[in-house]
Scaffold this motif. Structure first.
Motif, short mmCIF file in Angstrom:
data_model
loop_
_atom_site.label_atom_id
_atom_site.label_comp_id
_atom_site.label_asym_id
_atom_site.label_seq_id
_atom_site.Cartn_x
_atom_site.Cartn_y
_atom_site.Cartn_z
N GLY A 1 3.86 59.54 21.10
CA GLY A 1 2.95 58.45 21.41
C GLY A 1 2.05 58.22 20.21
O GLY A 1 1.49 59.17 19.64
N ILE A 2 1.91 56.98 19.79
CA ILE A 2 1.19 56.66 18.55
C ILE A 2 0.05 55.69 18.85
O ILE A 2 0.26 54.65 19.49
N LEU A 3 -1.13 56.03 18.37
CA LEU A 3 -2.31 55.16 18.46
C LEU A 3 -2.74 54.82 17.04
O LEU A 3 -2.93 55.71 16.21
N GLU A 4 -2.88 53.53 16.76
CA GLU A 4 -3.30 53.09 15.43
C GLU A 4 -4.50 52.15 15.54
O GLU A 4 -4.57 51.33 16.46
N VAL A 5 -5.42 52.29 14.60
CA VAL A 5 -6.51 51.33 14.45
C VAL A 5 -6.50 50.88 12.99
O VAL A 5 -6.67 51.69 12.08
N GLU A 6 -6.28 49.58 12.80
CA GLU A 6 -6.20 49.01 11.46
C GLU A 6 -7.37 48.06 11.24
O GLU A 6 -7.80 47.37 12.18
N ASP A 7 -7.87 48.02 10.01
CA ASP A 7 -8.93 47.06 9.70
C ASP A 7 -8.73 46.49 8.31
O ASP A 7 -7.96 47.01 7.51
N SER A 8 -9.45 45.40 8.04
CA SER A 8 -9.35 44.72 6.75
C SER A 8 -10.56 45.03 5.88
O SER A 8 -10.98 44.20 5.08
N GLY A 9 -11.12 46.22 6.05
CA GLY A 9 -12.31 46.62 5.32
C GLY A 9 -12.02 47.20 3.95
O GLY A 9 -10.93 47.03 3.39
N PRO A 10 -13.00 47.92 3.39
CA PRO A 10 -12.90 48.41 2.01
C PRO A 10 -11.94 49.57 1.80
O PRO A 10 -11.66 49.94 0.67
N GLY B 1 -13.76 39.78 9.42
CA GLY B 1 -12.58 40.60 9.19
C GLY B 1 -11.68 40.70 10.41
O GLY B 1 -11.92 40.08 11.45
N HIS B 2 -10.64 41.51 10.26
CA HIS B 2 -9.64 41.68 11.33
C HIS B 2 -9.48 43.17 11.64
O HIS B 2 -9.38 43.99 10.72
N ILE B 3 -9.43 43.48 12.92
CA ILE B 3 -9.20 44.85 13.39
C ILE B 3 -8.13 44.78 14.48
O ILE B 3 -8.19 43.92 15.37
N THR B 4 -7.17 45.68 14.41
CA THR B 4 -6.11 45.73 15.42
C THR B 4 -5.99 47.15 15.97
O THR B 4 -5.90 48.11 15.20
N VAL B 5 -6.00 47.25 17.29
CA VAL B 5 -5.70 48.52 17.97
C VAL B 5 -4.26 48.41 18.48
O VAL B 5 -3.90 47.44 19.13
N ARG B 6 -3.46 49.42 18.18
CA ARG B 6 -2.04 49.36 18.53
C ARG B 6 -1.60 50.68 19.19
O ARG B 6 -1.99 51.76 18.75
N VAL B 7 -0.79 50.55 20.23
CA VAL B 7 -0.19 51.72 20.87
C VAL B 7 1.31 51.50 20.95
O VAL B 7 1.77 50.42 21.34
N LEU B 8 2.08 52.50 20.56
CA LEU B 8 3.53 52.41 20.64
C LEU B 8 4.13 53.78 20.89
O LEU B 8 3.45 54.81 20.76
N GLN B 9 5.38 53.77 21.25
CA GLN B 9 6.13 55.01 21.46
C GLN B 9 7.34 54.98 20.55
O GLN B 9 8.11 54.02 20.56
N ALA B 10 7.50 56.04 19.75
CA ALA B 10 8.62 56.08 18.81
C ALA B 10 8.97 57.52 18.50
O ALA B 10 8.08 58.37 18.36
#
Length: 247
Positions: free
Chosen positions: A162-171, A149-158
């Motif tokens: 301040g935004i922290l995201e963790v995305e995955d391709s799981g269930p 699968g795929h997992i992405t950790v992302r940090v951005l400012q908007a």
């Protein structure tokens, strides 16, 4: 001032009571399992049977250790007097902690990526607790995302946040479960992972201490037919103390 002191003392006592109650309840099962495996190892007639029992004993002790560590972290996050916030770059913390998980992700044939901001994203934060927040999110994603699968950790400012995201391709997490998964020891029905049910409870506790918000959504991707999950934590950006502004 006296009322504030009494309120803090009351909060500390309540946190300690919750910790003791949770520890006593949750450690019964793994400790009983460890004893059973030890007794089996003593009775096993062949070296092969003994090796099997000892391997299960090691696995059980690792689970018990993880549970104790998570209980201690939860107790610390709940303790108002233990939370010191300072000017902290969430971008740097997220990158450093994500890199720690890369070897495990590779062993699971999982693509773990990091998408950081171009500049520091500074918040009022506790670096140790923020690292644990990120670690629990990545650990959760690795546990529930199928191999490959795929997992992405992302940090951005908007928008001043301040935004922290963790995305995955799981269930994914069903909409009617998205609030309950933050409860202590709650696990979605049918879950096969050996998690403790504390990871997202820790995430919420740390989030609240930082006056931030956490939300769960779907994250469909081209890499999987599964709905995926996106967990987003939104922090207020760092603001200097009033006395600093005046000077």
């Amino acid at each position: 001032a006296m009322n504030d002191l009494l309120d803090r003392l009351s909060a500390n006592v309540q946190a300690q009571r919750r910790f003791v109650a949770d520890a006593a309840h949750q450690l019964k099962t793994p400790l009983a399992g460890l004893r059973t495996q030890a007794e089996l190892a003593l009775r096993d007639a062949s070296p092969e049977e003994m090796q099997s029992s000892l391997r299960q004993l090691v696995t059980g002790s690792e689970r018990a250790t993880r549970l104790v560590n998570q209980l201690l972290l939860l107790a610390r996050a709940e303790n108002p007097s233990a939370i010191g916030l300072t000017r902290t770059d969430i971008n740097a913390i997220a990158y450093e902690q994500t890199m720690h998980w890369v070897p495990l992700a590779l062993s699971l044939n999982t693509d773990l990526g990091f998408e950081g901001a171009d500049t520091p994203v500074e918040i009022n934060g506790n670096p140790l607790l923020l690292a644990e927040l990120l670690n629990n999110l990545v650990d959760n994603a690795l546990r529930y995302t199928p191999r490959g699968g795929h997992i992405t950790v992302r940090v951005l400012q908007a928008d001043g946040q301040g935004i922290l995201e963790v995305e995955d391709s799981g269930p994914g997490i069903a909409p009617d479960e998205r609030e309950r998964v933050f409860d202590r020891f709650y696990r979605v029905l049918g879950t096969t992972s050996d998690g403790s049910g504390l990871g997202l409870a820790i995430v919420r506790e740390i989030t609240q201490k930082h006056q931030a918000n956490v939300e769960i959504g779907d994250h469909p991707t081209e890499h999987s037919d599964l709905p995926g999950t996106r967990i987003r934590v939104v922090f207020p950006l760092y603001t200097p103390p009033p006395d600093t502004l005046d000077s």
